[in-house]
Design an enzyme around this catalytic site. Structure first.
Site, PDB file in Angstrom:
ATOM      1  CD  GLU A  66      -3.049   0.962   0.349  1.00  0.00           C
ATOM      2  OE1 GLU A  66      -2.433   1.714  -0.417  1.00  0.00           O
ATOM      3  OE2 GLU A  66      -4.261   1.087   0.566  1.00  0.00           O
ATOM      4  CG  ASP A  67      -0.950   4.891  -1.404  1.00  0.00           C
ATOM      5  OD1 ASP A  67      -1.682   4.251  -0.609  1.00  0.00           O
ATOM      6  OD2 ASP A  67      -1.405   5.731  -2.195  1.00  0.00           O
TER       7      ASP A  67
ATOM      8  CG  ASP B 149      -5.557   8.554   6.885  1.00  0.00           C
ATOM      9  OD1 ASP B 149      -5.216   8.820   8.053  1.00  0.00           O
ATOM     10  OD2 ASP B 149      -6.234   9.352   6.192  1.00  0.00           O
TER      11      ASP B 149
ATOM     12  CG  PHE C 200      -3.010  14.833   1.802  1.00  0.00           C
ATOM     13  CD1 PHE C 200      -4.035  13.953   2.157  1.00  0.00           C
ATOM     14  CD2 PHE C 200      -2.613  14.886   0.476  1.00  0.00           C
ATOM     15  CE1 PHE C 200      -4.655  13.163   1.194  1.00  0.00           C
ATOM     16  CE2 PHE C 200      -3.230  14.091  -0.491  1.00  0.00           C
ATOM     17  CZ  PHE C 200      -4.245  13.235  -0.122  1.00  0.00           C
TER      18      PHE C 200
ATOM     19  NE  ARG D  80      -1.861   8.824  -9.407  1.00  0.00           N
ATOM     20  CZ  ARG D  80      -2.525   8.329  -8.353  1.00  0.00           C
ATOM     21  NH1 ARG D  80      -1.867   7.789  -7.358  1.00  0.00           N
ATOM     22  NH2 ARG D  80      -3.840   8.364  -8.309  1.00  0.00           N
TER      23      ARG D  80
HETATM   24  P1  IMP Z   1      -7.594   4.671   4.773  1.00  0.00           P
HETATM   25  O1  IMP Z   1      -8.689   3.750   4.315  1.00  0.00           O
HETATM   26  O2  IMP Z   1      -8.128   5.842   5.534  1.00  0.00           O
HETATM   27  O3  IMP Z   1      -6.515   3.960   5.547  1.00  0.00           O
HETATM   28  O4  IMP Z   1      -6.998   5.335   3.490  1.00  0.00           O
HETATM   29  C1  IMP Z   1      -5.988   4.805   2.805  1.00  0.00           C
HETATM   30  C2  IMP Z   1      -5.964   5.328   1.378  1.00  0.00           C
HETATM   31  O5  IMP Z   1      -6.223   6.728   1.311  1.00  0.00           O
HETATM   32  C3  IMP Z   1      -4.584   5.118   0.832  1.00  0.00           C
HETATM   33  O6  IMP Z   1      -4.559   3.964   0.043  1.00  0.00           O
HETATM   34  C4  IMP Z   1      -4.328   6.358   0.010  1.00  0.00           C
HETATM   35  O7  IMP Z   1      -4.611   6.103  -1.348  1.00  0.00           O
HETATM   36  C5  IMP Z   1      -5.276   7.405   0.503  1.00  0.00           C
HETATM   37  N1  IMP Z   1      -4.533   8.376   1.339  1.00  0.00           N
HETATM   38  C6  IMP Z   1      -4.570   8.492   2.691  1.00  0.00           C
HETATM   39  N2  IMP Z   1      -3.750   9.450   3.129  1.00  0.00           N
HETATM   40  C7  IMP Z   1      -3.151   9.946   2.029  1.00  0.00           C
HETATM   41  C8  IMP Z   1      -2.145  10.952   1.835  1.00  0.00           C
HETATM   42  O8  IMP Z   1      -1.617  11.573   2.765  1.00  0.00           O
HETATM   43  N3  IMP Z   1      -1.777  11.191   0.544  1.00  0.00           N
HETATM   44  C9  IMP Z   1      -2.297  10.505  -0.515  1.00  0.00           C
HETATM   45  N4  IMP Z   1      -3.230   9.542  -0.381  1.00  0.00           N
HETATM   46  C10 IMP Z   1      -3.660   9.266   0.881  1.00  0.00           C
HETATM   47 MG    MG Z   2      -4.201   3.919  -1.992  1.00  0.00          MG
END
Ligand code: IMP
Ligand code: MG
Length: 172
Positions: free
Chosen positions: A96-97, A100, A149, A162
């Site tokens: 994963e990137d 959060d 972010f 990107r």
């Molecule tokens: P989660 O479901 O809240 O854990 O969100 C995860 C997804 O949200 C990641 O796969 C990212 O694609 C996107 N995301 C969350 N934070 C960021 C950020 O700081 N920059 C870019 N994408 C983010």
């Molecule tokens: Mg993602």
């Protein structure tokens, strides 16, 4: 004007990647490893990891839609591209990137488990901890941050940034 605050340089990223790939190569020695990248954000990270591994590896991708051009997390996750490789008998590492809130990765772990691999682990470029709502285990994290972010190195804000080779904190 949005401001880009530098967080990780190319050198920082290279160092993180080689340490991570070393650890993964040791942990998965003699096993059937498959890395599954979460599109689109993880494609650069995954490309760098596999070129630093010293063990055989398969690669596949899946895709989920979330965020929709905003910086707040959506709890509605949709799988828009499934895994295509056979996972039977294999050890999966989801790449994963960013993690959060944890909603996306929790959903993905359940999905991968339904495909009956030997094991499922998680590797993330950035483990962003402040807003975590799900107690998911992150096996490998290249970098841990409280908040921010992040963009660059595959990570986007509304499909931009990107291509940047470094990682920045975007201040809107
Ligand atoms: P989660 O479901 O809240 O854990 O969100 C995860 C997804 O949200 C990641 O796969 C990212 O694609 C996107 N995301 C969350 N934070 C960021 C950020 O700081 N920059 C870019 N994408 C983010
Ligand atoms: Mg993602």
């Amino acid at each position: 004007m949005p401001e880009l605050v530098p967080v990780l340089s190319k050198e920082d990223i290279n160092r993180m990647i080689s340490a991570l790939a070393k650890e993964i190569s040791t942990d998965y020695e003699g096993r059937k490893l498959i890395l599954i990248g979460v599109l689109k954000g993880a494609f650069v990270f995954l490309a760098d990891i596999i070129r630093n591994l010293t063990i055989p590896v398969e690669v596949d991708f899946l895709r989920v839609s979330s965020y929709e051009s905003s910086t707040s997390s959506s709890e509605k996750i949709k799988l828009t591209k499934k895994v295509e490789n056979d996972l039977l008998g294999k050890d999966v590492l989801i790449v994963e990137d960013i993690i959060d809130t944890g909603f996306t990765i929790e959903y993905l772990i359940q999905y991968i488990k339904s495909l009956n691999p030997c094991s499922v682990s998680v590797c993330t470029l950035i483990d962003k901890v402040e807003r975590r709502r799900k107690g998911v285990k992150i096996n490998y994290a290249a970098y841990t941050a409280q908040k921010g972010f992040f963009v660059g190195y595959g990570l986007d804000y509304a499909e931009n940034y990107r291509n940047l080779p470094e990682i920045y904190d975007l201040k809107l």
